[in-house]
Design a protein around this motif. Structure first.
Motif, PDB file in Angstrom:
ATOM      1  N   VAL A  26      -0.321  17.560  -5.645  1.00 55.35           N
ATOM      2  CA  VAL A  26      -1.024  16.335  -5.799  1.00 55.35           C
ATOM      3  C   VAL A  26      -2.502  16.274  -5.186  1.00 55.35           C
ATOM      4  O   VAL A  26      -3.423  15.701  -5.490  1.00 55.35           O
ATOM      5  N   ALA A  27      -2.360  16.689  -3.876  1.00 55.11           N
ATOM      6  CA  ALA A  27      -3.660  16.575  -3.018  1.00 55.11           C
ATOM      7  C   ALA A  27      -4.741  17.296  -3.580  1.00 55.11           C
ATOM      8  O   ALA A  27      -5.841  16.813  -3.355  1.00 55.11           O
ATOM      9  N   LYS A  28      -4.457  18.531  -4.428  1.00 57.98           N
ATOM     10  CA  LYS A  28      -5.531  19.164  -5.080  1.00 57.98           C
ATOM     11  C   LYS A  28      -6.164  18.269  -6.069  1.00 57.98           C
ATOM     12  O   LYS A  28      -7.299  18.584  -6.497  1.00 57.98           O
ATOM     13  N   LYS A  29      -5.258  17.517  -6.737  1.00 58.34           N
ATOM     14  CA  LYS A  29      -5.931  16.597  -7.729  1.00 58.34           C
ATOM     15  C   LYS A  29      -6.512  15.300  -7.423  1.00 58.34           C
ATOM     16  O   LYS A  29      -6.996  14.498  -8.403  1.00 58.34           O
ATOM     17  N   VAL A  30      -6.447  14.800  -6.118  1.00 55.97           N
ATOM     18  CA  VAL A  30      -6.745  13.569  -5.652  1.00 55.97           C
ATOM     19  C   VAL A  30      -7.654  13.741  -4.641  1.00 55.97           C
ATOM     20  O   VAL A  30      -7.698  14.535  -3.788  1.00 55.97           O
ATOM     21  N   ASP A  31      -9.036  12.849  -4.738  1.00 58.01           N
ATOM     22  CA  ASP A  31      -9.870  12.803  -3.638  1.00 58.01           C
ATOM     23  C   ASP A  31      -9.828  11.460  -2.835  1.00 58.01           C
ATOM     24  O   ASP A  31     -10.368  10.519  -3.390  1.00 58.01           O
ATOM     25  N   GLY A  32      -9.036  11.387  -1.824  1.00 52.57           N
ATOM     26  CA  GLY A  32      -9.034  10.081  -1.110  1.00 52.57           C
ATOM     27  C   GLY A  32      -7.608   9.759  -0.764  1.00 52.57           C
ATOM     28  O   GLY A  32      -6.610  10.822  -0.725  1.00 52.57           O
ATOM     29  N   PRO A  33      -7.127   8.536  -0.893  1.00 53.24           N
ATOM     30  CA  PRO A  33      -5.720   8.181  -0.517  1.00 53.24           C
ATOM     31  C   PRO A  33      -4.828   8.791  -1.545  1.00 53.24           C
ATOM     32  O   PRO A  33      -4.905   8.768  -2.677  1.00 53.24           O
ATOM     33  N   LEU A  34      -3.706   9.206  -1.119  1.00 50.99           N
ATOM     34  CA  LEU A  34      -2.851   9.714  -2.185  1.00 50.99           C
ATOM     35  C   LEU A  34      -1.856   8.826  -2.685  1.00 50.99           C
ATOM     36  O   LEU A  34      -1.274   8.825  -3.862  1.00 50.99           O
ATOM     37  N   VAL A  35      -1.496   7.764  -1.941  1.00 49.68           N
ATOM     38  CA  VAL A  35      -0.673   6.769  -2.559  1.00 49.68           C
ATOM     39  C   VAL A  35      -1.351   5.312  -2.446  1.00 49.68           C
ATOM     40  O   VAL A  35      -1.956   4.843  -3.806  1.00 49.68           O
ATOM     41  N   VAL A  36      -1.716   4.772  -1.451  1.00 50.96           N
ATOM     42  CA  VAL A  36      -2.655   3.659  -1.526  1.00 50.96           C
ATOM     43  C   VAL A  36      -3.687   3.554  -0.318  1.00 50.96           C
ATOM     44  O   VAL A  36      -3.418   4.423   0.570  1.00 50.96           O
ATOM     45  N   ALA A  37      -4.521   2.836  -0.437  1.00 56.35           N
ATOM     46  CA  ALA A  37      -5.483   2.912   0.656  1.00 56.35           C
ATOM     47  C   ALA A  37      -5.471   1.701   1.752  1.00 56.35           C
ATOM     48  O   ALA A  37      -4.554   0.676   1.174  1.00 56.35           O
ATOM     49  N   PRO A  38      -5.860   1.658   2.885  1.00 56.41           N
ATOM     50  CA  PRO A  38      -5.401   0.806   3.991  1.00 56.41           C
ATOM     51  C   PRO A  38      -6.043  -0.644   3.366  1.00 56.41           C
ATOM     52  O   PRO A  38      -5.619  -1.869   3.810  1.00 56.41           O
ATOM     53  N   GLU A  39      -7.081  -0.744   2.721  1.00 59.69           N
ATOM     54  CA  GLU A  39      -7.692  -1.829   2.177  1.00 59.69           C
ATOM     55  C   GLU A  39      -6.992  -2.692   1.019  1.00 59.69           C
ATOM     56  O   GLU A  39      -7.341  -3.651   0.567  1.00 59.69           O
ATOM     57  N   ASP A  40      -5.955  -1.774   0.393  1.00 56.06           N
ATOM     58  CA  ASP A  40      -5.302  -2.292  -0.846  1.00 56.06           C
ATOM     59  C   ASP A  40      -4.540  -3.533  -0.052  1.00 56.06           C
ATOM     60  O   ASP A  40      -4.262  -3.619   0.668  1.00 56.06           O
ATOM     61  N   GLY A  41      -4.201  -4.423  -1.176  1.00 56.10           N
ATOM     62  CA  GLY A  41      -3.514  -5.361  -0.993  1.00 56.10           C
ATOM     63  C   GLY A  41      -2.073  -5.151  -0.484  1.00 56.10           C
ATOM     64  O   GLY A  41      -1.432  -4.041  -0.400  1.00 56.10           O
ATOM     65  N   LYS A  42      -1.424  -6.031   0.219  1.00 57.23           N
ATOM     66  CA  LYS A  42      -0.335  -6.021   1.091  1.00 57.23           C
ATOM     67  C   LYS A  42       0.786  -5.543   0.121  1.00 57.23           C
ATOM     68  O   LYS A  42       1.607  -5.115   0.437  1.00 57.23           O
ATOM     69  N   ASN A  43       0.633  -6.091  -1.148  1.00 60.90           N
ATOM     70  CA  ASN A  43       1.946  -5.570  -2.088  1.00 60.90           C
ATOM     71  C   ASN A  43       1.667  -4.377  -2.894  1.00 60.90           C
ATOM     72  O   ASN A  43       2.073  -4.289  -4.013  1.00 60.90           O
TER      73      ASN A  43
ATOM     74  N   ILE B  28       2.317  -1.129  -2.372  1.00 62.04           N
ATOM     75  CA  ILE B  28       3.219  -0.076  -2.492  1.00 62.04           C
ATOM     76  C   ILE B  28       4.365  -0.751  -3.357  1.00 62.04           C
ATOM     77  O   ILE B  28       4.867  -0.120  -4.133  1.00 62.04           O
ATOM     78  N   SER B  29       4.734  -2.040  -3.029  1.00 59.13           N
ATOM     79  CA  SER B  29       5.852  -2.656  -3.746  1.00 59.13           C
ATOM     80  C   SER B  29       5.423  -2.468  -5.428  1.00 59.13           C
ATOM     81  O   SER B  29       6.160  -2.620  -6.008  1.00 59.13           O
ATOM     82  N   ALA B  30       4.353  -3.118  -5.808  1.00 62.02           N
ATOM     83  CA  ALA B  30       3.885  -3.191  -7.088  1.00 62.02           C
ATOM     84  C   ALA B  30       3.969  -1.763  -7.684  1.00 62.02           C
ATOM     85  O   ALA B  30       4.166  -1.386  -8.780  1.00 62.02           O
ATOM     86  N   LEU B  31       3.750  -0.611  -6.899  1.00 63.42           N
ATOM     87  CA  LEU B  31       3.698   0.666  -7.633  1.00 63.42           C
ATOM     88  C   LEU B  31       5.351   1.364  -7.657  1.00 63.42           C
ATOM     89  O   LEU B  31       5.718   1.805  -8.640  1.00 63.42           O
ATOM     90  N   THR B  32       6.155   0.682  -6.565  1.00 64.24           N
ATOM     91  CA  THR B  32       7.553   1.273  -6.784  1.00 64.24           C
ATOM     92  C   THR B  32       8.356   0.295  -7.673  1.00 64.24           C
ATOM     93  O   THR B  32       9.398   0.688  -8.275  1.00 64.24           O
ATOM     94  N   ARG B  33       7.920  -0.865  -7.955  1.00 61.77           N
ATOM     95  CA  ARG B  33       8.656  -1.845  -8.883  1.00 61.77           C
ATOM     96  C   ARG B  33       8.579  -1.599 -10.341  1.00 61.77           C
ATOM     97  O   ARG B  33       9.273  -1.950 -11.141  1.00 61.77           O
ATOM     98  N   ASN B  34       7.272  -1.298 -10.757  1.00 62.21           N
ATOM     99  CA  ASN B  34       6.829  -1.422 -12.067  1.00 62.21           C
ATOM    100  C   ASN B  34       6.703   0.062 -12.699  1.00 62.21           C
ATOM    101  O   ASN B  34       6.072   0.521 -13.016  1.00 62.21           O
ATOM    102  N   LEU B  35       8.159   0.485 -12.861  1.00 57.98           N
ATOM    103  CA  LEU B  35       8.314   1.723 -13.415  1.00 57.98           C
ATOM    104  C   LEU B  35       8.908   1.749 -14.557  1.00 57.98           C
ATOM    105  O   LEU B  35       9.536   0.722 -15.058  1.00 57.98           O
ATOM    106  N   ALA B  36       8.432   2.755 -15.529  1.00 62.76           N
ATOM    107  CA  ALA B  36       8.949   2.629 -16.844  1.00 62.76           C
ATOM    108  C   ALA B  36      10.086   3.572 -16.920  1.00 62.76           C
ATOM    109  O   ALA B  36      10.325   4.868 -16.660  1.00 62.76           O
TER     110      ALA B  36
END
Length: 303
Positions: free
Chosen positions: A201-218, A220-228
């Protein structure tokens, strides 16, 4: 307390409470309400709602979890509330029911935050397959990184905001390392298997791997809850992934002092709660291995 009330407490999720703050305090709130032994769902709700709001507020204020349900915190919380004197008095009364009675052993036993239980190996495998089968590559990569970092390197929700592709150090002659930034910086080796996925994954991404510090408080929860998909799987929680990682290390005879250092925690209380789950990750009982490990734990130089 009836089983129906207990199930109601276990399933409770508050409205208008920051999702990440709730994830951090949910078990604490539920444990405290259980200790109050409400006799109906309505009574439990009258305790759960103010307790959830106060605990989330206290978490955002940086109040230690062991001090959340205290007279001092209740007073601080009620003083900053909007509303009439009567409504504040009602909330104060309900919250005071949840303050531990120091004369009660039953309540004193839960006078700390309970750890979220680890996933079983089969649950973790199912969640990994779910992550790898999300419809977009961006979501797949973020979820793969989240699971690899939390179940493979013990990252918390806060830690995940401070891990970029540059944080992943692939040592060809040793383990893959994650250099975690943020308020709790540390360097953690990644569990085998997760290490290759994280490097990929790190080879495919330039920057934060999951979310950035400036992203909204929710974020990570939005990422883990809205799954197909994944209706047959338990919800994906960072705290449970992290518990899974700690249980793995404990089952592998990693010294407790090293686990607490790598996890960025100061006490072993959280590890005590994980002891019953270690059997899920330990190899088949090998008394010879255990005996050998104990025998070689330390050899006095004078003997």
């Amino acid at each position: 307390m009836t089983p129906e009330v207990a199930r109601h407490i276990d399933a409770y999720t508050p409205r208008r409470v920051n999702a990440e703050a709730w994830e951090a305090v949910a078990d604490l709130v539920r444990d405290r309400v259980r200790a109050a032994q409400p006799t109906s769902k309505e009574m439990s709700l009258r305790l759960l709602t103010p307790a959830a709001h106060m605990a989330a507020w206290a978490h955002c204020q940086g109040i230690p979890h062991e001090a959340v349900f205290s007279e001092e915190t209740v007073e601080r919380y009620v003083r900053q509330m909007d509303g009439t004197d009567g409504s504040r008095a009602t909330i104060r009364c309900r919250l005071r029911r949840l303050v531990p009675d120091k004369a009660s052993d039953r309540i004193r036993e839960i006078n700390r935050r309970s750890v979220r239980p680890p996933y079983t190996p089969s649950e973790l495998a199912g969640l990994w397959r779910l992550a790898c089968n999300q419809p977009s590559e961006l979501r797949r990569n973020r979820l793969r990184a989240l699971i690899a970092l939390s179940a493979g390197a013990g990252c918390s929700s806060t830690d995940l905001r401070h891990v970029t592709n540059a944080s992943v150090v692939d040592d060809p002659e040793g383990p893959t390392w994650v250099e975690i930034g943020g308020p709790n910086p540390r360097r953690v080796p990644v569990l085998a298997g997760f290490d290759k996925e994280l490097v990929d994954v790190a080879k495919k991404v330039d920057g934060p791997l999951v979310v950035a510090p400036e992203d909204g408080k929710n974020a990570i929860s939005a990422l883990t809850r809205n799954l197909a998909g994944g209706e047959d799987l338990p919800p994906l929680h960072v705290s449970r992934l992290r518990s899974t990682w700690m249980a793995c290390l404990m089952a592998a005879w990693v010294p407790l002092s090293e686990i607490t250092r790598l996890a960025g925690v100061k006490t072993i209380k959280v590890l005590e709660d994980l002891l019953p789950y270690c059997k899920d990750f330990a190899p088949e009982a090998d008394t010879d291995h255990a005996a050998e490990a104990v025998r070689n734990a330390w050899r006095p130089k004078w003997l």
